[in-house]
Design an enzyme around this catalytic site. Structure first.
Site, PDB file in Angstrom:
ATOM      1  N   ASP A   1       0.871  -1.166   0.000  1.00  0.00           N
ATOM      2  CA  ASP A   1       0.000   0.000   0.000  1.00  0.00           C
ATOM      3  C   ASP A   1       0.916   1.226   0.000  1.00  0.00           C
ATOM      4  OD1 ASP A   1      -2.288   1.621   0.264  1.00  0.00           O
ATOM      5  OD2 ASP A   1      -2.082   1.623   2.442  1.00  0.00           O
TER       6      ASP A   1
ATOM      7  N   ASP B   1      -0.222   4.955   1.149  1.00  0.00           N
ATOM      8  CA  ASP B   1      -0.475   5.904   2.234  1.00  0.00           C
ATOM      9  C   ASP B   1      -0.364   5.225   3.591  1.00  0.00           C
ATOM     10  OD1 ASP B   1      -1.080   8.152   0.535  1.00  0.00           O
ATOM     11  OD2 ASP B   1      -2.937   7.121   0.034  1.00  0.00           O
TER      12      ASP B   1
ATOM     13  N   ASP C   1      -1.215  -0.860   6.122  1.00  0.00           N
ATOM     14  CA  ASP C   1      -1.331  -0.266   7.462  1.00  0.00           C
ATOM     15  C   ASP C   1      -2.734  -0.379   8.029  1.00  0.00           C
ATOM     16  OD1 ASP C   1      -2.771   2.810   7.334  1.00  0.00           O
ATOM     17  OD2 ASP C   1      -2.197   1.891   5.448  1.00  0.00           O
TER      18      ASP C   1
END
Length: 593
Positions: free
Chosen positions: A115, A117, A427
């Site tokens: 990922d 961000d 995250d």
């Protein structure tokens, strides 16, 4: 002067609140570092945390501290310490280790995905979250008609933590253990008493699931600003009911906050500010590019799947990889693409992970951002003239950039034969990890930036945690004696003198129990506040794992503080978890020793 509302109802300067919370960097200056020491690794590993921590401290193993050596990798060097470097092995900080919940042999992994961000791009909370907060407040006032007083509010980025649950109906913020029992609860910034907690969440015939639509889960760092704003609005409405219409209850306020956050993202306010000055909002991580190069050199494919669109993705990745461009400049355009085989933007996770997702996949032309039609990921003849895909290096290998699509497209693009061959790093428990693990069977690694500070505080608080355990055991011993004496008093065979003697012993034990209870309570509170003044330890609530820790354990094969920690380990490493311990295992182990 602007102020912030604190948990005890007082108003203090926001700057004073920030000073009370030590930074992870300051904590690290007192923290020992280790080179894969088995005893210390077990100390923090998942399964044996209770047993290993108590045994280390009670048998003197914490005297190992002088053996740990300090390694400083923040010396400004453009050659960060990585596993594949020619140096004599990198010593791994405790806060940078990769922790294993489920065995994972990297030799079986053929593709590693990321990922962007809060995974590859770690945002600076002081600036980025404050920017998100300020934008949301302006939307509430200017677009949704909220009182203008909100414009004078300030944001304390240290106050909220991940793993909390917002009770939309009641205006409460909850922290619960892995069994979904509420352990810490606040109404706005007012702490609820034990009686209020039990009365609201304990005395029910049917257990609450604490899920949508009545509750909101704070499982991503993006949500911290909106959670803080929700708490402020709850207090403000309670104290100023005349400023709100009757139909604006706590649930409506949360809905409006979410709508304001979405407006900020839709109009590009946040991303435009980040694009103007990425260094102000994104942490530099000089190990990202060496990590990606090492993975690719080991023969693995690498891919990026992000919900951000191409224009913003290119800005952020340019910044993260800028120091490593081919021409040694910081103004590269597309050179970062050389570190990936496939990039998918605008993926709309978690829906992307559903195999029955029929979203169209478009190829992105990097220079213009133009979307080109594809047939399940393969090129289609285009009408009119188009610009060819950018060539990235001398071998003329290209990274294809896409928008939309689904996981089925990704598997085809990477020629994935089995979902267990993919390791995905993200995250967000629900957006990245749960779906990819539960639905697809991908192997997963969760990035938990807070972990570095958490591990440091675990080391610094080891004495008070040991004291708390000893007081808890002492309390148990006293209560067992007390129960036995009270039972003996019910016997009809004892005479009056013996009864009087036993009664005196009962009174004495009750006084001892109360004294130990109060001391234990104070010690627990002190330990709780060493981690966070309000919410305590991220991965614990008292002696139980927190709800957040339970999710990490359940859905993440690996977890670590930052994505580039992968660079500290061999790309062929076999990650093995520590032994699981149940209470009877702990007892038997203690008896054997």
């Amino acid at each position: 002067m602007t102020h912030a509302i604190t948990p005890n109802g007082t108003m203090i300067r926001n700057s004073d609140m920030k000073k009370s919370t030590p930074s992870a960097h300051n904590i690290e200056s007192n923290l020992p570092r280790t080179h894969s020491c088995p005893a210390f690794h077990n100390y923090y590993d998942r399964g044996a945390n209770q047993f290993a921590s108590s045994k280390m401290q009670e048998t003197g193993m914490d005297e190992m501290k002088p053996q740990f050596q300090l390694i400083d990798r923040r010396d400004g060097s453009l050659d960060p310490c990585i596993w594949s470097s020619s140096k004599d092995g990198c010593k791994i900080d405790m806060g940078k280790q990769i922790f294993c919940n489920r065995s994972l042999n990297m030799k079986n992994i053929v593709a590693v995905g990321f990922d962007m961000d809060y995974t590859l791009a770690q945002y600076i909370p002081e600036t980025f979250e404050s920017l998100a907060y300020e934008g949301t407040v302006k939307k509430l006032v200017n677009d949704l008609g909220y009182p203008s007083e909100l414009l004078h509010w300030t944001f304390d980025w240290t106050y909220m933590v991940r793993g909390l649950v917002l009770d939309k109906k009641r205006g409460n913020i909850l922290k619960m253990d892995r069994h979904k029992y509420v352990k810490v609860a606040y109404h706005g910034f007012r702490e609820l008493s034990k009686e209020e907690k039990v009365g609201t969440y304990g005395n029910t015939l049917i257990r609450d699931s604490f899920d949508e639509p009545d509750y909101a889960l704070i499982d991503t760092l993006f949500s911290l600003a909106e959670a803080y704003l929700f708490a402020q609005l709850v207090d403000f409405r309670d104290n100023n009911p005349e400023k709100f219409s009757r139909n604006v209850d706590y649930s409506r306020m949360y809905k409006d906050v979410r709508a304001a956050v979405d407006l900020c993202h839709r109009d590009g306010t946040l991303k435009q500010m980040v694009a103007k000055d990425p260094k102000r909002y994104i942490n530099e991580d000089l190990a990202i590019v060496p990590m990606l190069k090492m993975l690719r050199d080991s023969g693995r494919a690498t891919f990026l799947v992000t919900n951000s669109l191409w224009d913003y993705t290119n800005v952020v990745m340019n910044y993260l990889c800028g120091l490593y461009t081919l021409d040694n400049s910081s103004s590269c355009k597309f050179d970062w693409l050389q570190y990936f085989d496939v990039v998918i933007t605008g993926s709309a996770k978690p829906g992307f992970f559903h195999e029955d997702n029929r979203a169209n996949l478009f190829q992105v032309e990097p220079k213009t951002g133009m979307l080109l039609n594809t047939d399940n990921g393969t090129p289609m003849p285009q009408v009119g003239s188009t610009i060819p895909t950018v060539s990235l290096n001398k071998e003329d290998k290209t990274c294809r950039v896409f928008q939309g699509g689904s996981v089925a497209h990704l598997h085809k693009l990477l020629s994935i034969e089995s979902s267990s061959q993919v390791l995905y790093v993200g995250d967000h428990i629900y957006g990245d990890i749960l779906r990819s693990k539960k639905v697809l069977g991908w192997r997963t690694m969760l990035v938990v930036p807070e972990l570095e500070k958490e591990v440091a505080l675990l080391w610094l608080s080891r004495d008070i945690r040991k004291q708390s355990r000893l007081l808890r055991n002492k309390r148990d011993v006293i209560e067992d004696k007390l129960h036995h004496l009270k039972w003996s008093l019910k016997s009809e065979v004892i005479n009056g003198d013996e009864k009087q003697k036993l009664s005196s012993q009962v009174e004495e034990l009750e006084m001892q129990r109360e004294a130990v209870r109060l001391e234990h309570q104070i010690t627990q509170r002190e330990c709780h506040q060493k981690f966070h003044k309000v919410w305590g330890q991220l991965m614990k609530t008292g002696y139980q794992n927190s709800r957040f820790a339970h999710q990490v354990e359940r859905f993440a094969c690996l977890y670590t503080s930052q994505v580039s920690n992968l660079s500290l380990y061999s790309p062929n490493k076999y990650y093995r978890p520590s032994e699981d311990f149940m209470p009877h295992d702990l007892m038997a182990s203690c008896l054997r020793t």
